[in-house]
Design a protein around this motif. Structure first.
Motif, short mmCIF file in Angstrom:
data_model
loop_
_atom_site.label_atom_id
_atom_site.label_comp_id
_atom_site.label_asym_id
_atom_site.label_seq_id
_atom_site.Cartn_x
_atom_site.Cartn_y
_atom_site.Cartn_z
N MET A 1 5.41 8.29 -12.51
CA MET A 1 5.33 7.46 -11.32
C MET A 1 5.78 8.27 -10.11
N VAL A 75 5.00 -1.24 -1.25
CA VAL A 75 3.99 -2.10 -1.89
C VAL A 75 2.69 -1.36 -2.19
N ARG A 76 2.54 -0.17 -1.65
CA ARG A 76 1.31 0.61 -1.85
C ARG A 76 0.95 0.81 -3.32
N PRO A 77 1.90 1.11 -4.21
CA PRO A 77 1.53 1.25 -5.62
C PRO A 77 1.01 -0.05 -6.24
N ARG A 78 1.47 -1.18 -5.76
CA ARG A 78 1.04 -2.47 -6.32
C ARG A 78 -0.29 -2.93 -5.74
N PHE A 79 -0.47 -2.79 -4.42
CA PHE A 79 -1.66 -3.30 -3.74
C PHE A 79 -2.69 -2.23 -3.43
N GLY A 80 -2.32 -0.97 -3.61
CA GLY A 80 -3.24 0.12 -3.35
C GLY A 80 -3.14 0.62 -1.92
N THR A 85 -3.75 -3.20 2.67
CA THR A 85 -2.32 -3.23 2.39
C THR A 85 -1.51 -3.10 3.68
N GLU A 140 1.61 9.34 -0.82
CA GLU A 140 2.65 9.32 -1.84
C GLU A 140 3.18 10.73 -2.09
#
Length: 147
Positions: A1, A75-80, A85, A140
């Protein structure tokens, strides 16, 4: 991750904060500064745009820009990644902060309703544009072993 890319977070936060500061200043000058100053004068108050006031507005804008970008990165990993986003983050932060302060002004009866609507609209636009620019800049952190 992957983790939050602190370098990109800082750069995107500064860019977002600068967009907020510019749009807020332009909106105030073009739309509501005279009305706001007149209302404050009616209440026996004034607001002089001194150097310290300008520094405070820049500081608040930077804090807001960093906040938007921190939550975007979180929130980027969850919503893209991407504009959807960024807009979601901007709208949610606008609702949780900007809108609530406008409700407080409304309840206190300090400013006329149309001024509050203008502030809210400018605030929503500046938050969304700041989030879009910051989201475009942010990437990221590389995963372990990547370059």
């Amino acid at each position: 991750m992957r983790g939050i890319n602190i370098g990109r977070l800082l750069v995107s936060g500064v860019a977002a904060g600068f967009v907020i500061w510019l749009i807020e200043g332009a909106g105030a000058v073009m739309l509501y500064m005279e009305l706001m100053e007149a209302r404050l004068a009616e209440l026996g108050l004034s607001m002089e745009m001194s150097g310290s006031v300008m520094a405070i507005t820049m500081g608040v804008s930077l804090i807001t820009g960093f906040s938007i970008m921190f939550f975007y990165a979180a929130v980027r990993p969850r919503f893209g990644p991407g504009p959807g986003t960024a807009i979601l983050v901007a709208v949610m932060l606008w609702l949780g902060g900007y809108f609530l302060s406008l409700v407080g002004y409304y309840l206190a009866g300090i400013y006329p309703n149309h001024l509050l609507v203008q502030w809210g609209a400018v605030g929503l636009v500046e938050m969304m544009l700041a989030a879009l620019l910051g989201g475009w800049i942010y990437r990221e952190a590389p995963a372990a072993g990547e370059t």
